[in-house]
Design an enzyme around this catalytic site. Structure first.
Site, PDB file in Angstrom:
ATOM      1  N   ASP A  77     -11.073   0.868  -0.861  1.00  0.00           N
ATOM      2  CA  ASP A  77     -11.454   2.264  -0.417  1.00  0.00           C
ATOM      3  C   ASP A  77     -12.329   3.117  -1.387  1.00  0.00           C
ATOM      4  OD1 ASP A  77     -10.015   2.518   1.685  1.00  0.00           O
ATOM      5  OD2 ASP A  77      -7.959   2.983   0.545  1.00  0.00           O
ATOM      6  N   GLU A  98       0.973  -0.321  -5.229  1.00  0.00           N
ATOM      7  CA  GLU A  98      -0.269   0.488  -5.022  1.00  0.00           C
ATOM      8  C   GLU A  98       0.365   2.017  -5.517  1.00  0.00           C
ATOM      9  OE1 GLU A  98      -2.249   3.549  -4.414  1.00  0.00           O
ATOM     10  OE2 GLU A  98      -1.815   3.012  -2.108  1.00  0.00           O
ATOM     11  N   ASP A 104       0.834  -1.275   0.180  1.00  0.00           N
ATOM     12  CA  ASP A 104      -0.033   0.006  -0.011  1.00  0.00           C
ATOM     13  C   ASP A 104       0.678   1.118  -0.116  1.00  0.00           C
ATOM     14  OD1 ASP A 104      -2.765   0.868   0.251  1.00  0.00           O
ATOM     15  OD2 ASP A 104      -2.324   1.710   1.926  1.00  0.00           O
TER      16      ASP A 104
END
Length: 501
Positions: free
Chosen positions: A398, A345, A298
Site C-alpha cells: 500500500d 498488521e 490484515d
C-alpha cells in the site's frame, strides 16, 4: 521467529509468458534466487480470484485460488493444452504491467479448452481421477458453493448476488437444485480450475520449503460483499431480513483522508460467531495455515474494535467504533489449531486496548520505515523504538516505493529523515539502499523488503494506492531485473546484518 529476512513480491508481479505472474518456471527461478540471496521468506498477497478493481483484498471467495495464476505451460506438459492454442490469445503485451481486461477475455477461454480435455479423461477413468475426486470431496465445504456461485454469476452477466432473482438470492432449495442441473457443466469447469490451482500452488510451495524458503501468506480480515462467502452464509454477517448489509467496514477520517475510507465490506455478526465457538474463523485460518507457512492478518485492530459505517453512506465520516471479539477469538483458535504462525498488521492509530490485544496474542506486529518520519502517523516507527518481536518493512504493497516516497514527501519529512540517518542529503539513487540497511540493521526479528526497493524503482512500480480505483495491482517485474548483481547485493546486506539462515 529467528533473526531472518525475506522479500515481498506478489505472485502476479512475477515475469511470465502470458501477461501475468503465475506458478510458472519463473516462480521457481525466483525461489532459487531467494535461496542464493540468503532469504528465508517470500511474502505474497492474497491468492483469491479477483473481480472489478482487480484487488486481491476483494475476492469472490476466501478459500478459492485465482485462476489467472494457473500456469499454462504446465497444462501443455500435462497434455491439456498445446503451445499453439496458448499463442492464439492476446494476454497483453507489456512485460512490466498487467492488462486485466485482455487476460479476463482470454484466460478463461483457454482454460476451458484444457477443461474439455480433462473432462474427457475423467470420463474414461484416467489415473488422475482419484486425486481429483479426493480434492473435490475434501473441499466440498467451500468448493460446492463457490462453483455454483460463479456459474450463476456468469449466467447473470457478472452482477453481485444481491441483484439475482429472489429465490436464488435467498438460496431457495428448489432454485438451487434447478441451477445445479442447468449449470452442471459450468460448475464442473470452476471445480477444475480450483483443482489445477491447488496442484500447482502446493507443488511451488513444497519446492520453496525444500529450498529453505517459507511462504508468508496474507488474508484480509473482511470478505467481499460480492462473494460466495456472504451468499452462502449470510448469518455470519450484519445483514437484515432481506440479506442486505446494515453496516459496512472502513476507517475513520485521519491525516491521510478527511472523509476516511469507505471499504464497503460487510461486517461480522460477532455474537453469532461467538455462539458457534468461532467455527468459521477456525476453519478459515486452518485452511490458510495449510496454504502458507506464516499468515499475515490484515487490519488486526479490527479484532479489538472495528469501525462500523451505516450501509448507504457515501463517506466514512458517520461511522462509529464497536467492540470486536478480542482474545476470546484467539483463545478459541489456539485451542483448536495450536499456536498459529501469525503476523498482525497493526498499522495506523493504535489505542491502548489494541496494544494490549497484540501483547496478549503474542503475535509480532509490523513496523514500516516510511511511516517513521511522517507526523501524521501517531505510532512510532523509528527503528530505535522497535522490540525484537516484530517485522520491519521499508514499505508495504500500500506504500509507494522508497524512491517514489522520496519524490512525494515534503521538505519537513525529508529533513527529519536526514537528521535521523545522520546524512547531510538524501540521494534518490541510494535512498532505497539506505532504508534497506536501516531496516536490516534493526533489532526486528524479521525484515521484509519489497522487491521494487532492491531494484531501486520509482512510483511506476507501485503496487497499490489505497482509496483509488484503476491503475492498481498491475506492476510486474521484468525478466532479468532480479539479476546476479542484485542477488549478490541482497546476500551482502543480509550477511552484514546477521540475517542469513
Amino acid at each position: 521467529m529467528k533473526r531472518a529476512s525475506g522479500i515481498l513480491l506478489p505472485i502476479f508481479s512475477l515475469p511470465s509468458e502470458y501477461g501475468i505472474g503465475c506458478f510458472s518456471k519463473e516462480a521457481y527461478q525466483f525461489v532459487d534466487m531467494l535461496k542464493q540471496a540468503g532469504q528465508s521468506y517470500w511474502q505474497i498477497l492474497p491468492l483469491g480470484p479477483t473481480g472489478y478493481g482487480d484487488s486481491p483484498y476483494q475476492s469472490f471467495s476466501t478459500y478459492a485460488g485465482n485462476p489467472y495464476f494457473i500456469d499454462l505451460e504446465t497444462l501443455v506438459r500435462e497434455g491439456l493444452l498445446t503451445e499453439s492454442e496458448c499463442r492464439e490469445y492476446d494476454f497483453g503485451g507489456q512485460a512490466d504491467s498487467i492488462d486485466y481486461e485482455r487476460i479476463y477475455k482470454s484466460r478463461f477461454t483457454v482454460l476451458k479448452k484444457a477443461y474439455d480435455r480433462f473432462r474427457d479423461r475423467m470420463a474414461v477413468g484416467h489415473q488422475e481421477r482419484e486425486a481429483y475426486e479426493r480434492f473435490v470431496n475434501e473441499n466440498a465445504f467451500w468448493l460446492d458453493d463457490y462453483s455454483l456461485y460463479m456459474a450463476v454469476k456468469d449466467k447473470n452477466g457478472g452482477v453481485s448476488w444481491n441483484e439475482w432473482d429472489t429465490p436464488l438470492k435467498n438460496r431457495d432449495e428448489k432454485a438451487l437444485a434447478a441451477a445445479r442441473d442447468e449449470l452442471a457443466e459450468e460448475i464442473s469447469f470452476y471445480k477444475f480450475q480450483q483443482y489445477e490451482f491447488d496442484c500447482q500452488w502446493k507443488k511451488l510451495h513444497a519446492y520453496a520449503n525444500e529450498q529453505g524458503v517459507k511462504i508468508i501468506g496474507d488474508i484480509p480480515i473482511y470478505v467481499a460483499f460480492d462473494s460466495a462467502d456472504t451468499w452462502a452464509a449470510p448469518e455470519l454477517f450484519q445483514f437484515d431480513e432481506s440479506n442486505e448489509p446494515t453496516r459496512v467496514a472502513g476507517c475513520p477520517p485521519d491525516g491521510f483522508s478527511a472523509t476516511g475510507q469507505l471499504w464497503g465490506n460487510p461486517l461480522y455478526d460477532w455474537e453469532y460467531h461467538r455462539n458457534t465457538g468461532y467455527e468459521w474463523w477456525i476453519r478459515r485460518l486452518g485452511y490458510c495455515l495449510n496454504l502458507y507457512d506464516v499468515v499475515r492478518i490484515d487490519h488486526f485492530r479490527g479484532f479489538d474494535e472495528y469501525y462500523s459505517i451505516p450501509y448507504g453512506e457515501k463517506t466514512a465520516i458517520n461511522g462509529e467504533w464497536m467492540p470486536g471479539p478480542g482474545m476470546d477469538l484467539f483463545r478459541a483458535i489456539e485451542e483448536k489449531l495450536g499456536r498459529p504462525a501469525i503476523i498482525a498488521e497493526d498499522l495506523g492509530f493504535l489505542t491502548p486496548s489494541v496494544l494490549k490485544l497484540l501483547e496478549d496474542s503474542g503475535f509480532p506486529g509490523m513496523k514500516v520505515l516510511q511511516f517513521a518520519f511522517d507526523a501524521r502517523e501517531s505510532s512510532n516507527y523509528l527503528p530505535h523504538t522497535y522490540p525484537t518481536h516484530c517485522v520491519v518493512y521499508t514499505g508495504t504493497h500500500d506504500n509507494d516505493t522508497t524512491r517514489g516516497w522520496y519524490h512525494a514527501v515534503g521538505k519537513e519529512i525529508r529533513d527529519f529523515a536526514k537528521e535521523y540517518m545522520c546524512k547531510p542529503r538524501l540521494d534518490e539513487d541510494t535512498l532505497a539502499g539506505d532504508f534497506i540497511a536501516m531496516a536490516m540493521g534493526s533489532v526486528a526479528d524479521l525484515c521484509v523488503i519489497p522487491m521494487q526497493d532492491y531494484l531501486g524503482l520509482g512510483s511506476e512500480a507501485r503496487i497499490n494506492t489505497p482509496s483509488t480505483l484503476g491503475g492498481n495491482w498491475m506492476w510486474r517485474m521484468k525478466e532479468g531485473q532480479f539479476d546476479d548483481k542484485t542477488v549478490e547485493e541482497v546476500l551482502r546486506v543480509t550477511r552484514l546484518y546477521g540475517r542469513l539462515p
